[in-house]
Design a protein around this motif. Structure first.
Motif, PDB file in Angstrom:
ATOM      1  N   THR A   1      38.795  47.938  25.414  1.00 41.71           N
ATOM      2  CA  THR A   1      39.209  46.552  25.607  1.00 41.71           C
ATOM      3  C   THR A   1      38.908  45.734  24.363  1.00 41.71           C
ATOM      4  O   THR A   1      37.969  46.009  23.630  1.00 41.71           O
ATOM      5  N   ASP A   2      39.716  44.741  24.119  1.00 43.94           N
ATOM      6  CA  ASP A   2      39.563  43.849  22.979  1.00 43.94           C
ATOM      7  C   ASP A   2      38.201  43.157  23.048  1.00 43.94           C
ATOM      8  O   ASP A   2      37.887  42.496  24.031  1.00 43.94           O
ATOM      9  N   ARG A   3      37.419  43.300  22.011  1.00 41.83           N
ATOM     10  CA  ARG A   3      36.060  42.748  22.012  1.00 41.83           C
ATOM     11  C   ARG A   3      36.041  41.228  22.033  1.00 41.83           C
ATOM     12  O   ARG A   3      35.014  40.620  22.312  1.00 41.83           O
ATOM     13  N   SER A   4      37.172  40.591  21.707  1.00 41.41           N
ATOM     14  CA  SER A   4      37.203  39.126  21.712  1.00 41.41           C
ATOM     15  C   SER A   4      37.340  38.560  23.127  1.00 41.41           C
ATOM     16  O   SER A   4      37.173  37.369  23.340  1.00 41.41           O
ATOM     17  N   ARG A   5      37.635  39.434  24.084  1.00 44.78           N
ATOM     18  CA  ARG A   5      37.764  38.994  25.475  1.00 44.78           C
ATOM     19  C   ARG A   5      36.516  39.357  26.265  1.00 44.78           C
ATOM     20  O   ARG A   5      35.902  40.391  26.026  1.00 44.78           O
ATOM     21  N   ILE A   6      36.170  38.496  27.200  1.00 44.24           N
ATOM     22  CA  ILE A   6      35.060  38.796  28.097  1.00 44.24           C
ATOM     23  C   ILE A   6      35.654  39.315  29.404  1.00 44.24           C
ATOM     24  O   ILE A   6      36.425  38.619  30.061  1.00 44.24           O
ATOM     25  N   VAL A   7      35.336  40.547  29.743  1.00 46.76           N
ATOM     26  CA  VAL A   7      35.831  41.148  30.979  1.00 46.76           C
ATOM     27  C   VAL A   7      34.651  41.286  31.940  1.00 46.76           C
ATOM     28  O   VAL A   7      33.718  42.041  31.670  1.00 46.76           O
ATOM     29  N   ASP A   8      34.697  40.523  33.025  1.00 50.78           N
ATOM     30  CA  ASP A   8      33.608  40.556  34.007  1.00 50.78           C
ATOM     31  C   ASP A   8      33.884  41.658  35.022  1.00 50.78           C
ATOM     32  O   ASP A   8      34.576  41.452  36.010  1.00 50.78           O
ATOM     33  N   PHE A   9      33.329  42.841  34.766  1.00 47.99           N
ATOM     34  CA  PHE A   9      33.615  43.997  35.612  1.00 47.99           C
ATOM     35  C   PHE A   9      32.987  43.875  37.005  1.00 47.99           C
ATOM     36  O   PHE A   9      33.225  44.723  37.860  1.00 47.99           O
ATOM     37  N   SER A  10      32.204  42.839  37.240  1.00 50.42           N
ATOM     38  CA  SER A  10      31.607  42.653  38.572  1.00 50.42           C
ATOM     39  C   SER A  10      32.538  41.918  39.526  1.00 50.42           C
ATOM     40  O   SER A  10      32.299  41.879  40.732  1.00 50.42           O
ATOM     41  N   ASN A  11      33.617  41.345  38.983  1.00 48.93           N
ATOM     42  CA  ASN A  11      34.505  40.524  39.810  1.00 48.93           C
ATOM     43  C   ASN A  11      35.643  41.364  40.388  1.00 48.93           C
ATOM     44  O   ASN A  11      36.553  41.785  39.674  1.00 48.93           O
ATOM     45  N   HIS A  12      35.575  41.599  41.702  1.00 53.24           N
ATOM     46  CA  HIS A  12      36.608  42.371  42.405  1.00 53.24           C
ATOM     47  C   HIS A  12      37.421  41.499  43.373  1.00 53.24           C
ATOM     48  O   HIS A  12      38.209  42.025  44.156  1.00 53.24           O
ATOM     49  N   SER A  13      37.220  40.194  43.345  1.00 49.65           N
ATOM     50  CA  SER A  13      37.830  39.343  44.381  1.00 49.65           C
ATOM     51  C   SER A  13      38.939  38.453  43.826  1.00 49.65           C
ATOM     52  O   SER A  13      38.948  38.097  42.646  1.00 49.65           O
ATOM     53  N   TYR A  14      39.872  38.126  44.711  1.00 48.10           N
ATOM     54  CA  TYR A  14      40.989  37.256  44.371  1.00 48.10           C
ATOM     55  C   TYR A  14      40.805  35.860  44.963  1.00 48.10           C
ATOM     56  O   TYR A  14      40.168  35.686  45.998  1.00 48.10           O
ATOM     57  N   HIS A  15      41.407  34.880  44.292  1.00 44.65           N
ATOM     58  CA  HIS A  15      41.575  33.556  44.890  1.00 44.65           C
ATOM     59  C   HIS A  15      42.990  33.099  44.518  1.00 44.65           C
ATOM     60  O   HIS A  15      43.594  33.624  43.580  1.00 44.65           O
ATOM     61  N   ARG A  16      43.507  32.147  45.259  1.00 44.96           N
ATOM     62  CA  ARG A  16      44.856  31.647  44.979  1.00 44.96           C
ATOM     63  C   ARG A  16      44.772  30.265  44.350  1.00 44.96           C
ATOM     64  O   ARG A  16      43.900  29.472  44.695  1.00 44.96           O
ATOM     65  N   ILE A  17      45.680  29.990  43.435  1.00 49.79           N
ATOM     66  CA  ILE A  17      45.743  28.679  42.792  1.00 49.79           C
ATOM     67  C   ILE A  17      47.071  28.022  43.157  1.00 49.79           C
ATOM     68  O   ILE A  17      48.141  28.578  42.889  1.00 49.79           O
ATOM     69  N   PHE A  18      46.981  26.866  43.789  1.00 51.55           N
ATOM     70  CA  PHE A  18      48.171  26.083  44.139  1.00 51.55           C
ATOM     71  C   PHE A  18      48.276  24.887  43.198  1.00 51.55           C
ATOM     72  O   PHE A  18      47.344  24.586  42.452  1.00 51.55           O
ATOM     73  N   SER A  19      49.412  24.198  43.217  1.00 54.61           N
ATOM     74  CA  SER A  19      49.649  23.103  42.284  1.00 54.61           C
ATOM     75  C   SER A  19      50.156  21.852  42.983  1.00 54.61           C
ATOM     76  O   SER A  19      50.750  21.925  44.062  1.00 54.61           O
TER      77      SER A  19
END
Length: 228
Positions: free
Chosen positions: A15-33
């Motif tokens: 993975t690109d070292r400039s990105r932070i990948v939080d491997f502990s996050n397995h959950s979804y949320h929805r974003i409405f507008s």
């Protein structure tokens, strides 16, 4: 189900070292507008959404290698579906007369931008910025000709261009995703969504095609994109 599943990234992926990948996050949320539960509504959150497509190939679900399938030209098909029209598969939605295949990515971005913008006033400026962000910009892109070519090609859905309807199509595709998630989860099979693409263990590829197809039928969307 996702929390109980073992979802990993093999050591082959870097993975690109400039990105932070939080491997502990397995959950979804929805974003409405815009204070509406019928605009946007896409699913966000888990670590696999932070990966590029070539990196996602190295995901494993419960030890099994994966396959990722998506809907081709989804929002164009949703626009035709909204009018009860089946666009079909014989004519690439992102090809227009006078432009070659090398311009496809620009035309694709221009088409989606046209559906999202509320008017055409700053189309060239908006496209320039987005092409620069995607590394696709070059000098002397004929934005006016591209815009006119898109509207001519897709004259049946011309009312949707520069109407700001993109958030409605995002909500529609989030409903399709919700359907797919529920179908797999009911069968205790993990599925990972990347908006309009879906990742499952390779042994479930044919089931994924079946459910992606039935999702369009369930929501009465007549223009089914190519699933690839």
């Amino acid at each position: 189900l996702l929390a109980k599943s073992k979802i990993t990234l093999s050591k082959k992926a870097e993975t690109d070292r400039s990105r932070i990948v939080d491997f502990s996050n397995h959950s979804y949320h929805r974003i409405f507008s815009q204070n509406s539960f019928t605009l946007h509504g896409r699913f966000y959150g888990p670590w696999w959404q932070s990966l590029k497509s070539d990196e996602r190939k190295h995901i494993k679900i419960n030890g099994e290698s994966v396959v990722e399938l998506d809907y081709g030209s989804l929002h164009v098909h949703l626009a035709y579906s909204k009018l009860g029209i089946d666009y079909g598969h014989d004519n690439d939605p992102y090809s227009i007369d006078g432009f070659d295949k090398g311009d496809r990515d620009i035309i694709k971005l221009a088409t989606l931008t046209s559906l999202n913008m509320r008017n055409a006033k700053y189309f060239s400026q908006t496209m320039t910025k987005r092409l620069q962000e995607d590394g696709l910009y070059r000098k002397n892109i004929p934005f006016k000709a591209i815009k006119e070519g898109i509207i001519t090609k897709h004259h049946k859905i011309k009312e949707y261009f520069f109407s700001g309807i993109g958030l409605e199509f995002m909500y529609l595709d989030s409903k399709v995703t919700e359907y797919i998630m529920k179908k797999f989860t009911t069968q205790k099979i993990p599925v990972l969504s990347i908006h309009d693409s879906y990742i499952v263990g390779k042994s479930y590829k044919s089931l994924l095609v079946e459910i992606m197809t039935s999702a369009f039928k369930h929501h009465k969307l007549p223009s089914l994109p190519i699933i690839k």
